[in-house]
Enzyme design. Structure first.
Site, PDB file in Angstrom:
ATOM      1  N   SER A  14       8.102  -1.883 -64.027  1.00 51.07           N
ATOM      2  CA  SER A  14       6.871  -2.649 -64.227  1.00 51.07           C
ATOM      3  C   SER A  14       6.492  -3.250 -62.880  1.00 51.07           C
ATOM      4  CB  SER A  14       7.096  -3.691 -65.320  1.00 51.07           C
ATOM      5  OG  SER A  14       5.897  -4.317 -65.659  1.00 51.07           O
ATOM      6  N   HIS A  41       4.296   0.128 -66.996  1.00 52.49           N
ATOM      7  CA  HIS A  41       3.332  -0.630 -67.797  1.00 52.49           C
ATOM      8  C   HIS A  41       1.963  -0.550 -67.137  1.00 52.49           C
ATOM      9  CE1 HIS A  41       6.964  -3.108 -69.295  1.00 52.49           C
ATOM     10  NE2 HIS A  41       6.800  -2.017 -69.994  1.00 52.49           N
ATOM     11  N   ASP A 134      11.508  -5.603 -71.024  1.00 51.48           N
ATOM     12  CA  ASP A 134      11.403  -4.274 -71.611  1.00 51.48           C
ATOM     13  C   ASP A 134      12.346  -3.314 -70.885  1.00 51.48           C
ATOM     14  OD1 ASP A 134      10.510  -2.149 -73.154  1.00 51.48           O
ATOM     15  OD2 ASP A 134       8.770  -1.753 -71.880  1.00 51.48           O
TER      16      ASP A 134
END
Lengths: 193, 287
Positions: A14, A41, A134
């Site tokens: 990310s 992301h 995540d």
């Protein structure tokens, strides 16, 4: 543990991961039997642009992962925005328009868990820089089924939360600096089967 | 070399895989809901979420509930479907509908629209708003169907979370909206309730694409983000159902990541209207 025998490499990241990822892609040796799947992301409208940027750093073609397409070797497949990306047992991609998971869609956990089920010991997973949690559970799923798990060492990550979350959850096989990550993908792609 | 096998981990995975198949079979035999042709990876994920929701440990623990607790079936089915959308989701699709498809629909004296898989109704209200702005409401009939009864009830209520309002507003504007979105709902605390008038020409009904047949003769069918969960044979069957349900020259709108592939048995019955927005039209000369 050496780097031979992997069929697929899953990479998640990310915030702050793009530059590291570009380096990793430069390390891929082509042609390779390895299939590479990337989940960052990103917003849906940026996927074309992202593939273009990444392909400048990759000897392998970089394409958006398409629903029901094969997870083909010698390609870098990138998760598009707005949908979760999964891999079916027949090594084809599937999409899910379900809710965001930990604010993310595509979710790295969703991709990693489905790839762990499919490739088991023949999967290598890398979790890069990111400012959220995540991917940690997904990387653990890869670990449980015998895959190789590597996190970017948090002190080299511009956003260390993502690798740190994985380290909190379990003991990944390696913590690598960006240079070590490049060496690792060189070996994994050269020795893939 | 790769690591040595971990027999325990692989056995656990295989047990879960078998449990998932038995669970699917139990749902079908006991309640008639057939998920056997759903893609497994995301179905397994939703089944695992269901174990957490029901407070049970393993996938196989869902099977007794499925068999012996009929009151839970609604919840199980509701959880296995994926009812996520937003008002005017993918506004460019709605813009093209507004500019290119509605004017064609207007040439029919009566316009039947089938929203297959309407989930919580976001697209029902989006479409009803567009029809109203095009002055077509009185000539239209929207059939909004889903196999998830809980979702159908929610859709009929038309209550959405206001937290998503900025996104809805932006979507509405980008879809070519001619008024203000606030003209179409009442705000109350953190909720928004769509105006009842929008449902004037809407019928909600239970319909299962897997097991049920032609629902209505339609001039427009919208079925977005439903086929992505189906295996190829089921996708093909449902596309055939749509082809059989459309009038000649009728339109089919699929989700942004769904395509009518050239290999589909009904591919030659349709012509492409917009590749980017996944809009197709049943050929006038039929087959």
């Amino acid at each position: 543990m050496s780097e031979s025998g992997y069929a697929a490499l899953a990479i998640g990241g990310s915030a702050g991961s793009l530059e590291v990822l570009c380096g990793i892609l430069e390390g891929l040796v082509s042609p390779t039997r390895l299939a590479v799947v990337v989940c960052l992301h990103t917003a849906s409208r940026e996927i074309g642009e992202l593939c273009t940027v990444l392909s400048r750093h990759s000897a392998l073609p970089v394409i958006e992962a398409q629903e029901s397409a094969a997870v083909a070797p010698n390609q870098v497949h990138v998760a598009g925005g707005g949908y979760h990306l999964l891999v079916e047992r027949a090594a084809t991609f599937a999409l899910c328009a379900g809710p965001r998971i930990q604010y993310a869609r595509p979710s790295i956990d969703v991709l990693f868990e489905s790839m762990a089920d499919t490739y088991r010991r023949r999967l290598a997973g890398m979790l890069l820089s990111g400012a959220n949690g995540d991917g940690a559970a997904g990387l653990r799923a890869i670990h449980r089924l015998g895959g190789l798990t590597i996190v970017q060492s948090p002190e080299t990550a511009s956003a260390p939360e993502m690798p740190q979350a994985a380290l909190k959850l379990f003991a990944p096989d390696r913590q690598n600096t960006p240079d070590q990550l490049i060496d690792a993908v060189r070996g994994i792609s050269r020795l893939a089967r | 070399m790769i690591k040595p096998r971990d027999p325990d981990a692989e056995a656990a995975l295989e047990a879960d895989d078998i449990a998932l198949e038995v669970f699917i079979h139990a749902l079908k035999l006991r309640h008639g809901y057939d998920f056997s042709e759903y893609s497994r990876a995301s179905l397994k994920r939703r089944a695992l979420e269901l174990t957490r929701k029901f407070g049970v440990e393993r996938l196989g623990d869902l099977i007794p509930s499925t068999l012996y607790e009929p009151a839970l079936v609604r919840e199980i089915v509701s959880h296995l479907s994926v009812p996520v959308s937003s008002l005017f989701r993918d506004p460019e699709v709605f813009l093209r509908l507004r500019e290119e498809v509605l004017p064609m629909l207007a040439s029919w004296p009566r316009i039947n629209i089938w929203l297959a898989g309407c989930a919580y109704g976001e697209e029902v209200y989006s479409l009803a708003i567009m029809l109203a702005e095009a002055g077509l409401t009185q000539r239209s009939q929207i059939y909004a169907t889903d196999f998830n009864d809980y979702a159908l009830e929610r859709a009929a209520e038309g209550i959405f979370n206001r937290q998503n309002l900025p996104e809805y507003r932006r979507n509405y504007m980008e879809s070519g909206g001619q008024a203000r979105l606030s003209d179409y709902y009442h705000a109350r605390y953190e909720l928004m309730r769509m105006r009842r008038e929008l449902l004037e020409r809407v019928v909600f009904a239970h319909h299962n694409l897997v097991t049920d047949g032609v629902f209505a003769e339609a001039h427009l069918i919208m079925c977005r983000n439903v086929l992505i969960y189906f295996t190829q044979p089921l996708k093909d069957r449902v596309l055939e159902l749509f082809a059989d349900s459309l009038v000649r020259g009728g339109f089919l709108v699929l989700g942004n990541k769904e395509a009518l592939s050239a290999t589909s048995p009904v591919a030659d019955r349709f012509e492409l209207v917009s590749a980017t927005d996944r809009i197709y039209r049943l050929k006038r000369d039929g087959v």
